[in-house]
Design a protein around this motif. Structure first.
Motif, mmCIF file in Angstrom:
data_model
loop_
_atom_site.group_PDB
_atom_site.id
_atom_site.type_symbol
_atom_site.label_atom_id
_atom_site.label_comp_id
_atom_site.label_asym_id
_atom_site.label_seq_id
_atom_site.Cartn_x
_atom_site.Cartn_y
_atom_site.Cartn_z
ATOM 1 N N SER A 501 0.859 -1.197 0.000
ATOM 2 C CA SER A 501 0.000 0.000 0.000
ATOM 3 C C SER A 501 0.883 1.230 0.000
ATOM 4 N N SER A 502 0.262 2.349 -0.306
ATOM 5 C CA SER A 502 1.023 3.598 -0.356
ATOM 6 C C SER A 502 1.437 4.059 1.029
ATOM 7 N N ASP A 612 6.780 3.528 0.434
ATOM 8 C CA ASP A 612 7.861 4.488 0.668
ATOM 9 C C ASP A 612 9.031 3.871 1.418
ATOM 10 N N ALA A 631 -5.665 0.321 -1.458
ATOM 11 C CA ALA A 631 -5.976 1.749 -1.264
ATOM 12 C C ALA A 631 -7.296 1.843 -0.515
ATOM 13 N N THR A 636 -6.968 7.305 0.561
ATOM 14 C CA THR A 636 -5.646 7.301 -0.057
ATOM 15 C C THR A 636 -5.655 8.192 -1.294
ATOM 16 N N LYS A 640 -0.851 9.220 -5.017
ATOM 17 C CA LYS A 640 0.019 8.302 -4.283
ATOM 18 C C LYS A 640 -0.153 6.866 -4.768
ATOM 19 N N VAL A 641 -1.402 6.487 -5.028
ATOM 20 C CA VAL A 641 -1.645 5.126 -5.508
ATOM 21 C C VAL A 641 -0.966 4.919 -6.860
ATOM 22 N N SER A 644 2.721 4.647 -6.423
ATOM 23 C CA SER A 644 3.100 3.365 -5.820
ATOM 24 C C SER A 644 3.087 2.245 -6.840
#
Length: 670
Positions: A501-502, A612, A631, A636, A640-641, A644
């Motif tokens: 996940s992000s 990250d 997500a 989220t 970012k998704v 990622s």
């Protein structure tokens, strides 16, 4: 990677975004309304009053009411011209002078702050001249008026904006009245100017008439001897002698009247000289004229009157006798050359007489028209004092602020959703990410015993969450099928799936445990690798503090089934087993362990850390066959998704599409 993004507008997605970001919409809406209300309260109030002026464009003659002409184009141009005249600087300046606006603080405010500061600093500031001050007042008054035509009618609206309602109505009516007065004065002035021109022409015609009459009489007198000799009419000479006697008498009367007036003038000068000795108060010209008349004796007055009457009678007698002589001559039998000259002179006199009479009649006609003239425009509705201010329009401002605030709020919600907001539906996720392998997991309440919602996967219960996890398993199989083909997938063992996940808190560990149990309940040998660096993840869901570190086995020998059994923790609800592995372990150390796990287990589920925290080139993600990106619905950020997915895809050795999971979606939309 990925399928084509959908171009269709999904109203359910839009509604989902608004439902998720309703606070943003309401906040922006509230800010806009409050800002509009504050601006409305701070803006200066202005009242607007308008008078209506009707323009009669028909050309008319007051002495002939039936005379008029109508032309549509000319009428429209005439009304437009009157609009320009009404708003001209000349009419505005007359209104300023009439209403003394140069002393009105609204149109001639005190010096500005900068000028006052310069004066306070002792700087020699040159005061405004009268022309400059008048120009400033004119500019402000011009900005305050509104003159326009009402559609295609002959009605002109004359409006004025002011801070005072009564002043606005007064100035609007005054502007209209001054315009109408100027229009009337212009018409009268034009008629009287034409009258004066015709009067000059009439005077010239009168002089021509006198010359013509004199020429006729002189010809008769000069040729009277010849006329008498040819006609034998001796009475014509007697008429000539009588005319001469009357002319001499008239000349004598004129001389006597002139002498009498000189005598009266001398007497008046003597009276004024004596009055000057006693230094009387200053006497104006009218008073001096009254003094002249008052000092005349009654006898002198009567004498002047009688002599004037006698002179007028002598003039009439001379004219009558001359007319009689001319008529007598014209009835006399004379030679053709004399008659031709007489007729020519007589006709010239008649022409001059007709011209003189026509000019006199036209002069009288113009004077009559000037005295009866009316303006072409009139006020049909005087300006009334407005009850409510025209600016700011509170209702309109608030209505526009509501509409604008709502629209801006919706736009802000979508911008925030696209930049920092989350997904609300699988369709939206497919459209934005361009991914076809997307699954939604509905929100499931945590059991009362405190265990994870993944405990619902025990083979004995059925729910929306359980069905969604099964769909997720099918989707993961489809992703692996795309990569390896159906034959290889049927015989393959040890497939590695990374659940990532992000950010933390997306439900990644719950989904990893639920997916592992789904595979285990189907009879597969499943290994769960908890890739968290510290306590948490699947270990926390199973209620254990720390599982054995998988990489510890790499320092002894190639791991066996007994090694995994010794190090692994068994799932109490399925046949799956759990080990812990740090994702920052170098690949040369970790690869043998993953390779051994592939030989011993049918499916390896890696509960990875947030993206990250993944370091490129090392750790578990580099050995994954399939990636499951989690997500959380409405939370989220979409960016970012997407970032990622790109980052994780760069770690993978295979070019398969990732499986994207939208977790904790509302059940109504699952």
């Amino acid at each position: 990677m990925g399928g084509q993004a959908s171009d269709e507008l999904n109203l359910r997605d839009l509604a989902g975004v608004l439902r998720a970001r309703w606070r943003v919409v309401f906040l922006v809406f509230l800010i806009c309304v409050i800002a509009a209300a504050a601006a409305t309260a701070l803006l200066p109030i202005r009242y607007f009053a308008a008078a209506l002026v009707f323009v009669d464009v028909s050309r008319k003659d007051l002495l002939d009411p039936t005379y008029h002409t109508l032309n549509g184009n000319s009428e429209s141009a005439r009304v437009d011209s009157e609009v320009e005249i009404l708003g001209s600087d000349g009419v505005l300046m007359q209104t300023i002078q009439s209403e003394v606006l140069v002393e009105d603080p609204e149109f001639n405010p005190p010096p500005g702050m900068w000028r006052r500061l310069r004066e306070a600093a002792g700087e020699d500031v040159e005061p405004f001249s009268a022309e400059t001050a008048a120009g400033l007042v004119l500019a402000r008054f011009r900005d305050a008026i509104s003159v326009h035509r009402r559609g295609q009618t002959h009605v002109i609206s004359v409006g004025v904006r002011s801070r005072d309602a009564a002043k606005a109505a007064r100035l609007a009516t005054a502007l209209a009245r001054i315009y109408i007065a100027n229009q009337l004065d212009t018409k009268i002035g034009n008629l009287r100017a034409a009258r004066d021109i015709i009067a000059m022409q009439a005077e010239e015609a009168r002089a021509s008439l006198i010359r013509a009459e004199t020429a006729f009489g002189r010809f008769v007198f000069d040729n009277l001897d010849e006329i008498v000799a040819l006609s034998g009419r001796a009475e014509l000479r007697e008429k000539q002698q009588r005319i001469a006697a009357l002319a001499a008498e008239r000349l004598e009367l004129a001389n006597q009247l002139t002498a009498l007036r000189e005598r009266i003038g001398a007497q008046n000068r003597t009276v004024f000289a004596e009055a000057a000795t006693f230094q009387p108060p200053k006497v104006t010209e009218p008073a001096r004229f009254k003094l002249d008349e008052g000092d005349l004796t009654v006898a002198l007055r009567e004498q002047v009157s009688s002599m004037t009457a006698a002179l007028d009678a002598a003039e009439i007698s001379v004219a009558t006798e001359r007319q009689a002589l001319a008529s007598a001559v014209m009835t006399t039998t004379l030679p053709p050359h004399i008659l031709a000259q007489l007729y020519g002179l007589q006709q010239a006199a008649r022409n001059e007489t007709a011209n003189y009479q026509a000019l006199l009649a036209r002069s009288v006609d113009l004077e009559t028209q000037a005295s009866l003239q009316m303006a072409d425009s009139r006020i049909v509705s005087a300006a009334l004092t407005p009850a409510n201010p025209s600016f700011p329009n509170v209702t309109l401002v608030l209505a526009l602020s509501c509409v604008g605030g709502l629209g801006l709020g919706v736009i802000s919600a979508f911008v925030l959703e696209n930049m920092a907001g989350g997904f609300t539906s699988v369709e939206q996720m497919q459209s934005v990410l361009g991914q076809s392998l997307c699954v939604a997991l509905p929100f499931e309440k945590r059991p009362l015993n405190g265990f994870s919602v993944a405990h619902a996967i025990d083979g004995s219960r059925s729910s929306a969450f359980v069905s969604a996890v099964q769909r997720l398993r099918t989707t993961v199989d489809v992703a692996q099928l795309k990569m390896a083909g159906a034959a290889q997938l049927q015989d393959a063992t040890g497939r590695v799936t990374l659940v990532a996940s992000s950010v933390a808190g997306e439900g990644r560990s719950t989904i990893a445990l639920a997916l592992a149990r789904t595979y285990a309940l189907s009879g597969m040998q499943v290994l769960i690798i908890d890739g968290h660096r510290g306590p948490g993840g699947v270990q926390r869901l199973l209620g254990v503090e720390t599982a054995s570190q998988m990489e510890d086995m790499s320092f002894k020998r190639w791991p066996t089934v007994e090694d995994f059994r010794a190090f692994a923790l068994k799932d109490p609800h399925s046949s799956a087993v759990l080990v812990s592995a740090r994702t920052d372990v170098p690949r040369p150390t970790l690869d043998p362990l993953i390779a051994a796990a592939r030989q011993l287990f049918d499916h390896i589920i890696i509960d990875g850390p947030p993206v990250d925290e993944i370091v490129e080139g090392v750790g578990l993600p580099a050995r994954a066959d399939t990636i499951v990106v989690v997500a959380r619905a409405g939370r989220t950020a979409q960016a970012k998704v997407l970032a990622s997915i790109h980052r994780l895809s760069a770690f993978m050795q295979s070019a398969t599409d990732p499986v994207v999971v939208l977790s904790q979606t509302p059940k109504a939309r699952g």
